[in-house]
Design a protein around this motif. Structure first.
Motif: not given
Ligand code: SF4
Length: 425
Positions: A162-164, A167-168, A175-177, A179, A206, A216
């Protein structure tokens, strides 16, 4: 002890893709063996390789172009017909269906719905559990409606983290949204949902990996998921592995990974999730694929690149491009396993299911594995109960080491020669 990592897709016994090509004679012998019925169980595994993402940790054989979809579905249905009509298969009790990929939910709803009906009808498996893998970006209302209508038993959603920022780095498309919305919709629809959380990435700058994993896992629990597929990143044949070697990114040490595994296990178990296999923690839902791969049943695998075991024959199908052009069955490698190998599948693979029931050990196997089991008990990796040998928490942090240790020396050497075994510092 330092941890070793075996490739995810390695399942004992090893099938050598290059040396064990499916010849005309071998295919013929396999086909003849399916002429007689047998009272066994089987899982049906259906592979849909289509995907619109390029997650950097993923090394699966994927197809990005849906232009060939109807050709692929035709080939898949021919393969389903081929196996479903065999006397051996007609005598099997089908225990479940697993639809994996790729991203099966990328298919248009009518095509996926029709395929689900086809598999259920052809294998006379209307009422067995059916699990499917999905990506959040594909879980719009129509797809969730289809999953509900088809009474899917379990949906697995690839989240990873869930770490943006992470994720990148992992190049995750959803996107997190997307998900969070997909998980909320699945919950509202009452569909049993597992999420994939991945750990063990190289240092990508990160933040503290232990904190990321704990956060997470806690987020997944707070979202009320029914299970967490908590698996280790394996740096082989994927873009992130190339980045590791090009940029010399530091990989976690054995000690780092043990800490991460123990911390996540403790959080999940204290929240009521039960560890059902090496990487699955759940409080609801059916465990299908893992049990089939470790000897509880046959696995009729259809689709490109899929790995099956039917009536003692282990096989790997051709990869996507060749699969489309092939005649049925589209098998690339094939081997009739020996009686000894068949007996040892659940014994060698037991660490992945966390326990070894004593009733599957013949007198000869008790003798053969006695020293190894005693050594594991002395190392506090294993505990003996009245009916089983059960992994301890320490043992659960070294599953690949134990799996490898359960193989014969010649088998270990062959795997060292053929696959990349990672020995951590
Ligand atoms: S992890 Fe799943 S969604 Fe990502 S590239 Fe691999 S198959 Fe596609």
């Amino acid at each position: 002890m330092k941890k070793i990592l075996l490739p995810h897709q390695f399942y004992f016994p090893y099938l050598d893709i290059a040396r064990e090509r499916a010849t005309h004679e071998k295919l013929n012998e396999f086909a003849i063996s399916l002429g007689k019925s047998a009272p066994r169980k089987s899982l049906i595994y259906v592979h849909l390789p289509f995907c619109n993402s390029e997650c950097s940790f993923c090394g699966f054989d994927k197809a990005y172009d849906l232009a060939q979809l109807s050709r692929y579905i035709d080939a898949l249905k021919s393969e389903i017909d081929h196996y479903a009509g065999k006397p051996y298969v007609l005598g099997l009790e089908i225990s479940g269906i697993h639809i994996g990929g790729g991203t099966p939910s990328l298919l248009p709803e009518d095509i996926l719905g029709d395929l689900i009906d086809n598999v259920r009808n052809r294998f006379r498996a209307d009422h067995v559990p059916l699990n499917i893998e999905c990506s959040p970006v594909t879980l719009h209302d129509g797809m969730i409606g289809l999953l509900k209508e088809k009474k899917i038993s379990r949906v697995s959603v690839g989240v990873q983290t869930f770490d943006p920022v992470l994720r990148r780095h992992l190049n995750i498309l959803s996107s997190l949204d997307d998900t969070l919305e997909a998980l909320t919709h699945l919950k509202r629809a009452g569909i049993i949902t597992y999420v994939d959380i991945m750990y063990g990435f190289p240092d990508l700058g990160t933040g503290n990996p232990l904190e990321t994993v704990e956060s997470d896992v806690n987020k997944a629990i707070a979202l009320g998921v029914d299970g967490v597929d908590f698996s280790q990143y394996y740096p082989f044949h994927n873009p992130l592995a190339q980045r590791i070697s090009k940029q010399g990114l530091p990989f976690p040490t054995s000690e780092d990974l043990v800490k991460v595994i123990l911390a996540a296990t403790s959080v999940l178990e204290s929240s009521g999730y039960v560890q059902a296999t090496e990487y699955l923690f759940c409080n609801k839902g059916e465990i299908l694929l893992e049990k089939a791969y470790f000897g509880e049943s046959d696995c009729i695998a259809v689709g490109s690149g899929s790995l099956g075991l039917i009536n003692g024959y282990k096989y790997r199908n051709k990869r996507y491009a060749q699969y489309l052009k092939s005649e049925v069955p589209a098998i690339l490698s094939l081997r009739k396993l020996t009686e000894d190998e068949l007996q040892r599948i659940p014994i060698v693979g037991f660490p992945r299911l966390l326990r070894l029931p004593k009733n599957i050990l013949s007198e000869q196997m008790k003798e053969r594995y006695g020293d190894k089991l005693r050594e594991l008990i002395d190392m506090r990796m294993l505990e003996e109960t009245s009916d089983s040998f059960v992994l301890t928490n320490k043992g659960k942090a070294f599953i690949n080491n134990i799996y490898f240790m359960m193989m014969e020396e010649a088998e270990q050497k062959e795997i060292e020669r053929q696959l990349k075994i990672l020995r951590l510092q």
